[in-house]
Design a protein around this motif. Structure first.
Motif, PDB file in Angstrom:
ATOM      1  N   ALA A  11       0.699  -1.238  -0.002  1.00  0.00           N
ATOM      2  CA  ALA A  11       0.085  -0.046   0.000  1.00  0.00           C
ATOM      3  C   ALA A  11       0.624   1.263  -0.175  1.00  0.00           C
ATOM      4  CB  ALA A  11      -1.002   0.033   1.334  1.00  0.00           C
ATOM      5  N   LYS A  12       0.269   2.338  -0.436  1.00  0.00           N
ATOM      6  CA  LYS A  12       1.066   3.728  -0.448  1.00  0.00           C
ATOM      7  C   LYS A  12      -0.141   4.560  -0.299  1.00  0.00           C
ATOM      8  CE  LYS A  12       4.178   5.593  -4.026  1.00  0.00           C
ATOM      9  NZ  LYS A  12       4.678   5.323  -5.418  1.00  0.00           N
ATOM     10  N   THR A  13       0.442   5.728   0.212  1.00  0.00           N
ATOM     11  CA  THR A  13      -0.219   7.212   0.387  1.00  0.00           C
ATOM     12  C   THR A  13       0.472   8.329   0.094  1.00  0.00           C
ATOM     13  OG1 THR A  13      -1.664   8.303   2.103  1.00  0.00           O
ATOM     14  CG2 THR A  13       0.284   7.275   3.133  1.00  0.00           C
ATOM     15  N   ASN A  14      -0.241   9.352  -0.549  1.00  0.00           N
ATOM     16  CA  ASN A  14       0.490  10.539  -0.834  1.00  0.00           C
ATOM     17  C   ASN A  14       1.014  11.207   0.379  1.00  0.00           C
ATOM     18  OD1 ASN A  14      -2.008  11.539  -0.410  1.00  0.00           O
ATOM     19  ND2 ASN A  14      -1.974  12.833  -1.923  1.00  0.00           N
ATOM     20  N   TRP A  15       1.634  12.491   0.332  1.00  0.00           N
ATOM     21  CA  TRP A  15       2.123  13.187   1.176  1.00  0.00           C
ATOM     22  C   TRP A  15       1.100  13.599   2.249  1.00  0.00           C
ATOM     23  CZ3 TRP A  15       0.470  18.178   2.267  1.00  0.00           C
ATOM     24  CH2 TRP A  15      -0.193  18.726   1.273  1.00  0.00           C
ATOM     25  N   SER A  16      -0.165  13.856   1.737  1.00  0.00           N
ATOM     26  CA  SER A  16      -1.295  14.305   2.612  1.00  0.00           C
ATOM     27  C   SER A  16      -2.142  13.290   3.138  1.00  0.00           C
ATOM     28  CB  SER A  16      -2.194  15.392   1.835  1.00  0.00           C
ATOM     29  OG  SER A  16      -2.926  14.574   0.790  1.00  0.00           O
ATOM     30  N   GLY A  17      -2.114  11.926   2.415  1.00  0.00           N
ATOM     31  CA  GLY A  17      -2.941  10.963   2.810  1.00  0.00           C
ATOM     32  C   GLY A  17      -4.239  11.096   2.081  1.00  0.00           C
ATOM     33  N   SER A  18      -4.598  11.887   1.187  1.00  0.00           N
ATOM     34  CA  SER A  18      -5.766  11.993   0.408  1.00  0.00           C
ATOM     35  C   SER A  18      -5.969  11.091  -0.642  1.00  0.00           C
ATOM     36  CB  SER A  18      -5.997  13.398  -0.033  1.00  0.00           C
ATOM     37  OG  SER A  18      -4.554  13.661  -0.992  1.00  0.00           O
ATOM     38  N   SER A  19      -4.951  10.508  -1.101  1.00  0.00           N
ATOM     39  CA  SER A  19      -4.803   9.555  -2.170  1.00  0.00           C
ATOM     40  C   SER A  19      -4.122   8.135  -1.685  1.00  0.00           C
ATOM     41  CB  SER A  19      -4.062   9.817  -3.452  1.00  0.00           C
ATOM     42  OG  SER A  19      -4.818  11.092  -3.890  1.00  0.00           O
ATOM     43  N   THR A  20      -4.606   7.069  -1.842  1.00  0.00           N
ATOM     44  CA  THR A  20      -4.117   5.772  -1.366  1.00  0.00           C
ATOM     45  C   THR A  20      -3.969   4.761  -2.663  1.00  0.00           C
ATOM     46  OG1 THR A  20      -6.215   5.023  -0.422  1.00  0.00           O
ATOM     47  CG2 THR A  20      -4.572   6.152   1.044  1.00  0.00           C
ATOM     48  N   TYR A  21      -3.222   3.968  -2.325  1.00  0.00           N
ATOM     49  CA  TYR A  21      -3.186   3.021  -3.537  1.00  0.00           C
ATOM     50  C   TYR A  21      -2.824   1.418  -2.797  1.00  0.00           C
ATOM     51  CZ  TYR A  21      -2.343   7.256  -6.102  1.00  0.00           C
ATOM     52  OH  TYR A  21      -2.413   8.343  -6.280  1.00  0.00           O
ATOM     53  N   TYR A  22      -3.379   0.194  -3.486  1.00  0.00           N
ATOM     54  CA  TYR A  22      -3.363  -0.812  -2.691  1.00  0.00           C
ATOM     55  C   TYR A  22      -2.891  -1.860  -3.783  1.00  0.00           C
ATOM     56  CZ  TYR A  22      -5.626   1.385   1.212  1.00  0.00           C
ATOM     57  OH  TYR A  22      -5.778   2.441   2.210  1.00  0.00           O
ATOM     58  N   ALA A  23      -2.078  -3.078  -3.378  1.00  0.00           N
ATOM     59  CA  ALA A  23      -2.203  -4.169  -4.272  1.00  0.00           C
ATOM     60  C   ALA A  23      -3.516  -5.032  -4.275  1.00  0.00           C
ATOM     61  CB  ALA A  23      -0.978  -5.106  -3.390  1.00  0.00           C
ATOM     62  N   ASP A  24      -3.557  -5.264  -5.438  1.00  0.00           N
ATOM     63  CA  ASP A  24      -5.056  -6.285  -5.520  1.00  0.00           C
ATOM     64  C   ASP A  24      -5.189  -7.094  -4.556  1.00  0.00           C
ATOM     65  OD1 ASP A  24      -4.660  -6.268  -9.302  1.00  0.00           O
ATOM     66  OD2 ASP A  24      -5.612  -4.739  -7.761  1.00  0.00           O
ATOM     67  N   SER A  25      -4.135  -7.944  -4.052  1.00  0.00           N
ATOM     68  CA  SER A  25      -4.274  -8.836  -3.016  1.00  0.00           C
ATOM     69  C   SER A  25      -4.810  -8.341  -1.681  1.00  0.00           C
ATOM     70  CB  SER A  25      -2.931  -9.677  -2.732  1.00  0.00           C
ATOM     71  OG  SER A  25      -2.003  -8.682  -2.335  1.00  0.00           O
ATOM     72  N   VAL A  26      -4.476  -7.126  -1.185  1.00  0.00           N
ATOM     73  CA  VAL A  26      -4.951  -6.726  -0.126  1.00  0.00           C
ATOM     74  C   VAL A  26      -6.190  -5.557  -0.384  1.00  0.00           C
ATOM     75  CG1 VAL A  26      -2.765  -6.977   0.975  1.00  0.00           C
ATOM     76  CG2 VAL A  26      -3.276  -4.718   0.206  1.00  0.00           C
ATOM     77  N   LYS A  27      -6.547  -5.360  -1.519  1.00  0.00           N
ATOM     78  CA  LYS A  27      -7.479  -4.320  -1.446  1.00  0.00           C
ATOM     79  C   LYS A  27      -8.950  -4.806  -0.825  1.00  0.00           C
ATOM     80  CE  LYS A  27      -6.832  -2.455  -5.571  1.00  0.00           C
ATOM     81  NZ  LYS A  27      -6.741  -2.006  -6.978  1.00  0.00           N
ATOM     82  N   GLY A  28      -9.400  -3.570  -0.330  1.00  0.00           N
ATOM     83  CA  GLY A  28     -10.669  -4.008   0.462  1.00  0.00           C
ATOM     84  C   GLY A  28     -10.554  -4.776   1.911  1.00  0.00           C
ATOM     85  N   ARG A  29      -9.337  -5.222   2.220  1.00  0.00           N
ATOM     86  CA  ARG A  29      -9.091  -5.677   3.472  1.00  0.00           C
ATOM     87  C   ARG A  29      -8.034  -4.704   4.322  1.00  0.00           C
ATOM     88  NH1 ARG A  29      -6.514 -10.242   4.005  1.00  0.00           N
ATOM     89  NH2 ARG A  29      -5.123 -10.124   2.188  1.00  0.00           N
ATOM     90  N   PHE A  30      -7.137  -4.142   3.513  1.00  0.00           N
ATOM     91  CA  PHE A  30      -6.088  -3.096   4.402  1.00  0.00           C
ATOM     92  C   PHE A  30      -6.193  -2.055   4.035  1.00  0.00           C
ATOM     93  CE2 PHE A  30      -2.429  -6.433   4.188  1.00  0.00           C
ATOM     94  CZ  PHE A  30      -3.072  -7.499   4.960  1.00  0.00           C
ATOM     95  N   THR A  31      -5.876  -0.936   5.190  1.00  0.00           N
ATOM     96  CA  THR A  31      -6.172   0.501   4.989  1.00  0.00           C
ATOM     97  C   THR A  31      -4.892   1.034   5.293  1.00  0.00           C
ATOM     98  OG1 THR A  31      -8.745   0.555   5.404  1.00  0.00           O
ATOM     99  CG2 THR A  31      -7.495   2.424   5.562  1.00  0.00           C
ATOM    100  N   ILE A  32      -4.227   2.017   4.656  1.00  0.00           N
ATOM    101  CA  ILE A  32      -3.282   2.823   4.915  1.00  0.00           C
ATOM    102  C   ILE A  32      -3.571   4.049   5.094  1.00  0.00           C
ATOM    103  CG2 ILE A  32      -2.795   3.555   2.515  1.00  0.00           C
ATOM    104  CD1 ILE A  32       0.234   3.480   3.258  1.00  0.00           C
ATOM    105  N   SER A  33      -2.971   4.693   6.382  1.00  0.00           N
ATOM    106  CA  SER A  33      -3.341   6.045   6.592  1.00  0.00           C
ATOM    107  C   SER A  33      -2.112   6.824   7.329  1.00  0.00           C
ATOM    108  CB  SER A  33      -4.733   5.915   7.695  1.00  0.00           C
ATOM    109  OG  SER A  33      -4.297   5.545   8.869  1.00  0.00           O
ATOM    110  N   ARG A  34      -2.342   8.002   7.746  1.00  0.00           N
ATOM    111  CA  ARG A  34      -0.989   8.726   8.035  1.00  0.00           C
ATOM    112  C   ARG A  34      -1.661   9.845   9.253  1.00  0.00           C
ATOM    113  NH1 ARG A  34       2.515  10.749   3.459  1.00  0.00           N
ATOM    114  NH2 ARG A  34       3.676  11.502   5.184  1.00  0.00           N
ATOM    115  N   ASP A  35      -0.868  10.028  10.034  1.00  0.00           N
ATOM    116  CA  ASP A  35      -0.882  11.092  11.249  1.00  0.00           C
ATOM    117  C   ASP A  35       0.201  12.089  11.129  1.00  0.00           C
ATOM    118  OD1 ASP A  35      -1.582  12.672  13.297  1.00  0.00           O
ATOM    119  OD2 ASP A  35      -2.539  11.124  14.615  1.00  0.00           O
ATOM    120  N   SER A  36       0.009  13.070  10.842  1.00  0.00           N
ATOM    121  CA  SER A  36       1.092  14.061  10.540  1.00  0.00           C
ATOM    122  C   SER A  36       1.507  14.651  12.025  1.00  0.00           C
ATOM    123  CB  SER A  36       0.765  15.427   9.533  1.00  0.00           C
ATOM    124  OG  SER A  36       0.691  14.766   8.261  1.00  0.00           O
ATOM    125  N   ALA A  37       0.511  14.707  12.889  1.00  0.00           N
ATOM    126  CA  ALA A  37       0.724  15.271  14.020  1.00  0.00           C
ATOM    127  C   ALA A  37       1.682  14.197  15.066  1.00  0.00           C
ATOM    128  CB  ALA A  37      -0.425  15.361  15.060  1.00  0.00           C
TER     129      ALA A  37
END
Length: 119
Positions: free
Chosen positions: A49-75
């Motif tokens: 999985a991957k997320t852009n600098w702000s967390g507004s865009s995310t990308y996933y491998a097909d094998s984990v799509k729908g099960r995994f979630t990437i997120s980020r907390d800048s604070a």
């Protein structure tokens, strides 16, 4: 320089959930994309999985799509990987990655955290 430290791995049963964390230090966290990769025994490291600098865009491998979630907390300078409905085939060492200079190339890796899913 960027330092990445993963945590949250462990042994779970199939169907369980787990959340991985990756704490970053060394550069302004909110200025670069972050991602997760994994490597199972005897296999090559693969993108998860991957997320852009702000967390507004995310990308996933097909094998984990729908099960995994990437997120980020800048604070907290932390990126997370929420893993639900885990399967035995998700067993691997999970690595945090920082794309500091180039969207396509990982510049820094964490040391990895083991995730083992029993059937």
């Amino acid at each position: 320089q960027v330092q990445l430290v993963e945590s949250g791995g462990g042994l779970v049963q199939a169907g369980d959930s787990l959340r991985l964390s990756c704490a970053a230090s060394g550069r302004t966290f909110s200025s670069y994309p972050m991602g997760w990769f994994r490597q199972a025994p005897g296999k090559e490291r693969e993108f998860v999985a991957k997320t852009n600098w702000s967390g507004s865009s995310t990308y996933y491998a097909d094998s984990v799509k729908g099960r995994f979630t990437i997120s980020r907390d800048s604070a907290k300078n932390t990126v997370y990987l929420q893993m639900n409905v885990l399967k035995p085939e998700d067993t691997a060492v999970y690595y945090c990655a920082a794309y500091v200079y180039n969207w396509e190339r990982v510049d820094y890796w964490g040391q990895g955290t083991q995730v083992t899913v029993s059937s």
